[in-house]
Write an enzyme that holds these catalytic residues in place. Structure first.
Site, PDB file in Angstrom:
ATOM      1  N   GLY A  93      66.864  51.942  91.139  1.00 56.72           N
ATOM      2  CA  GLY A  93      66.708  53.345  91.778  1.00 56.72           C
ATOM      3  C   GLY A  93      65.555  53.186  92.699  1.00 56.72           C
ATOM      4  CB  THR A 145      66.961  54.542  86.076  1.00 54.28           C
ATOM      5  OG1 THR A 145      67.158  53.804  85.116  1.00 54.28           O
ATOM      6  CG2 THR A 145      66.759  54.394  87.318  1.00 54.28           C
ATOM      7  CG  HIS A 195      60.471  55.213  86.541  1.00 54.50           C
ATOM      8  ND1 HIS A 195      59.677  54.339  86.030  1.00 54.50           N
ATOM      9  CD2 HIS A 195      60.557  54.809  88.127  1.00 54.50           C
ATOM     10  CE1 HIS A 195      58.957  53.655  87.031  1.00 54.50           C
ATOM     11  NE2 HIS A 195      59.454  53.899  88.231  1.00 54.50           N
ATOM     12  CD  GLU A 196      63.154  55.406  90.816  1.00 55.48           C
ATOM     13  OE1 GLU A 196      62.490  55.807  91.828  1.00 55.48           O
ATOM     14  OE2 GLU A 196      63.071  54.220  90.296  1.00 55.48           O
ATOM     15  CG  HIS A 238      55.054  51.858  89.716  1.00 59.16           C
ATOM     16  ND1 HIS A 238      55.720  51.209  90.640  1.00 59.16           N
ATOM     17  CD2 HIS A 238      56.308  52.556  89.145  1.00 59.16           C
ATOM     18  CE1 HIS A 238      57.008  51.456  90.764  1.00 59.16           C
ATOM     19  NE2 HIS A 238      57.242  52.186  89.801  1.00 59.16           N
ATOM     20  CD1 TRP A 258      51.486  47.362  88.633  1.00 65.92           C
ATOM     21  CD2 TRP A 258      52.550  48.732  87.197  1.00 65.92           C
ATOM     22  NE1 TRP A 258      52.939  47.509  89.058  1.00 65.92           N
ATOM     23  CE2 TRP A 258      53.573  48.172  88.278  1.00 65.92           C
ATOM     24  CE3 TRP A 258      53.120  49.180  86.336  1.00 65.92           C
ATOM     25  CZ2 TRP A 258      54.762  48.661  88.036  1.00 65.92           C
ATOM     26  CZ3 TRP A 258      54.368  49.894  86.109  1.00 65.92           C
ATOM     27  CH2 TRP A 258      55.203  49.205  87.252  1.00 65.92           C
ATOM     28  CG  ASP A 264      47.966  56.014  86.788  1.00 63.21           C
ATOM     29  OD1 ASP A 264      46.726  56.186  86.841  1.00 63.21           O
ATOM     30  OD2 ASP A 264      48.608  56.227  85.986  1.00 63.21           O
TER      31      ASP A 264
HETATM   32 ZN   LIG Z   1      59.010  53.367  90.100  1.00 59.47          ZN
END
Ligand SMILES: [Zn+2]
Length: 415
Positions: free
Chosen positions: A188, A222, A225-226, A235, A237, A245
Site C-alpha cells: 500500500g 494496511t 495504516h495508509e 511513520h 520513526w 513523527d
Molecule cells: Zn506507511
C-alpha cells in the site's frame, strides 16, 4: 538505502518466511517532491497549521468540537485484470468495518496495549462510510469494479488515471478515494494532505484489502495504516534513524518493527517502555497493531478544522440522499488500446502484442479490407502473435476481434 532494505526484505520474506510490511508512502512522497519541489512548502504550511499554538487555534472560526464524530465518504475503485482480483462488495464492506473498528477504538484486541501506553490509546472519533451519491446526484454503491489490461501497478500512480487504464479519482474535496489492485512489491501507499487533488487517496493491494484471514496482514490494517498517512500521520520513526513523527506522545524509535514482538524493545533511549510497535503507524503484523495515540488523533482531527486541508470533507455531498435513485450502468467497455501492432505500415509480417490483455488468447482475429471483406483470419495462440500479411494487396486494412462482447479494431497499412 531504503530501496535496498525493501529489496532485501522481499528476498528474506521469500527465503525465511520473514515478512515486512511494505508501505510505499515514504518513497512515494520523495517521488512526488522530485516532480514538484514546491510540495515541500505545501507540506510545511500544513504542518504549521496543524501545530499552531493554542492561542491561534482558539481564534479559528469553525473549530472542531472535541466530541464531534467526523464521517468520511469513501469511494473504492477496484481495478482487476484476472477475475480473482475483482474482490467482492462484502470484502469491501469488511474493510470499512475494520476502519471503523480501529478509528473508533472498538477493536477487541486493545488488551495487547502495554500498561504504560494504555492511557494514550485514543478513540479518534473518525468514521468511514461508502459514498451514496456521485457529483451529479446519482446513486452509487461507493464501489467501482473496473477491468483493466494492466496486470500490476507501481508507485507511478497510473492506477489513479482512466487515461492510464486505471480509474480517475472522484473529487478529493468530497471523497476519500481508495484504489485496490495488484501492486508490485508493495502492499500500500498513500498521498499526504496537500498532495495534488487528482492523486489524493490511498492505494491498497488486493491481497490485504478487508479482513482476509490469511497471511499476517489479515485484519484490514494496511488500510488503517495508509489512511493514517492520508490523515497526515508519519511513520513512528520519522523515516529516519531515531527520526521524529512530529507527535509528542509517540516515543522516538529507531526504525520499523517486523513481525510481532512480545516484549518491550528499547531504542533511541526510549526505555523502559520502549518502541510503540503496537501503533498503527508501525510495520508490525496486523494481529499486533492495536492503537492510535491521543497525539495522533489530535493531529488527524486538526486537518478538518476551518482552513485545514480536509475541512471540505465535513460538508461533503458524498453521503447525501441521491436525487437520481437509479444506479448508473456499469462502465461501457473501455476504449483502451488493448493491443499494439507493428510494424505499421507492414510489408510481409505483422506482430501483435497482446501482453496487456491475455484474454485475447484463444480468440479469433480477422483482417478486413476497406470494403468490409474478411481477407484473413487467425486464432491467437500467444501474447506476441505474428500474422503473415505478405499475400495481401497494398492498401488499408483493419484487424478486428471480439471477446466477451468487447470489440477491438485497429487500422494498419500494407505496403
Ligand atoms: Zn506507511
Amino acid at each position: 538505502m531504503r530501496r535496498f532494505l525493501l529489496w532485501w526484505g522481499g528476498l528474506l520474506a521469500a527465503n525465511f518466511l520473514f515478512a515486512q510490511r511494505e508501505c510505499g508512502s515514504f518513497d512515494y512522497q520523495k517521488q512526488l517532491i522530485r516532480t514538484d519541489p514546491s510540495l515541500e512548502l505545501t507540506h510545511k504550511a500544513i504542518d504549521n497549521f496543524i501545530f499552531r499554538d493554542e492561542t491561534s487555534r482558539s481564534q479559528t472560526i469553525g473549530r472542531l468540537e472535541e466530541e464531534k464524530i467526523i464521517t468520511i465518504p469513501v469511494l473504492v475503485h477496484i481495478l482487476y485484470h484476472y477475475p480473482g482480483e475483482n474482490i467482492s462488495d462484502d470484502q469491501v464492506r469488511s474493510q470499512l468495518s475494520a476502519l471503523n473498528r480501529d478509528y473508533r477504538k472498538l477493536n477487541s484486541d486493545t488488551a495487547k496495549i502495554p500498561l504504560a501506553f494504555k492511557s494514550l490509546a485514543a478513540d479518534c472519533e473518525i468514521e468511514f462510510k461508502l459514498a451514496t451519491v456521485d457529483a451529479s446526484g446519482r446513486a452509487t454503491s461507493g464501489i467501482i469494479h473496473k477491468y483493466t489490461p494492466i496486470t500490476n501497478w507501481t508507485l507511478d500512480d497510473k492506477i489513479k488515471f482512466s487515461s492510464e487504464m486505471g480509474d480517475d479519482a472522484w473529487d478529493a474535496k468530497n471523497y476519500l478515494n481508495i484504489w485496490v489492485g495488484t501492486l508490485e512489491r508493495l502492499i500500500g501507499y498513500s498521498s499526504l494532505p496537500g498532495d495534488p487533488a487528482n492523486k489524493d487517496g490511498v492505494v491498497i493491494s488486493n491481497t490485504v484489502f478487508g479482513i482476509t484471514n490469511s497471511g499476517v496482514y489479515n485484519q484490514g490494517r494496511t488500510a488503517v495504516h495508509e489512511v493514517g498517512h492520508w490523515l497526515g500521520l508519519r511513520h513512528l520513526w520519522g523515516d529516519a534513524d531515531c527520526g521524529d513523527d512530529g507527535i509528542a506522545d509517540t516515543p522516538k524509535q529507531q526504525t520499523f518493527t517486523n513481525g510481532c514482538p512480545s516484549t518491550a524493545r528499547i531504542s533511541c533511549n526510549n526505555g523502559p517502555n520502549g518502541d510503540m510497535y503496537m501503533d498503527y503507524m508501525d510495520f508490525t503484523n496486523d494481529d499486533c497493531l492495536v492503537m492510535f495515540t491521543q497525539g495522533q488523533k489530535q493531529k488527524m482531527r486538526v486537518l478538518f478544522e476551518s482552513g485545514g486541508p480536509r475541512y471540505s470533507i465535513l460538508s461533503s455531498y458524498g453521503l447525501n440522499k441521491p436525487a437520481i435513485e437509479q444506479i448508473p450502468l456499469p462502465d461501457s467497455p473501455p476504449q483502451w488500446l488493448h493491443i499494439q501492432i507493428f510494424p505499421n505500415p507492414a510489408t510481409s509480417e505483422l506482430t501483435i502484442n497482446l501482453e496487456y490483455d491475455e484474454r485475447w488468447i484463444g480468440k479469433q482475429l480477422q483482417v478486413i479490407n476497406v470494403t468490409g471483406h474478411v481477407v484473413l483470419t487467425k486464432t491467437i495462440s500467444s501474447k506476441i502473435q505474428k500474422i503473415d500479411v505478405s499475400t495481401l494487396q497494398p492498401g488499408i486494412y483493419f484487424i478486428r476481434g471480439e471477446k466477451n462482447g468487447e470489440r477491438m479494431m485497429q487500422k494498419f497499412i500494407k505496403l
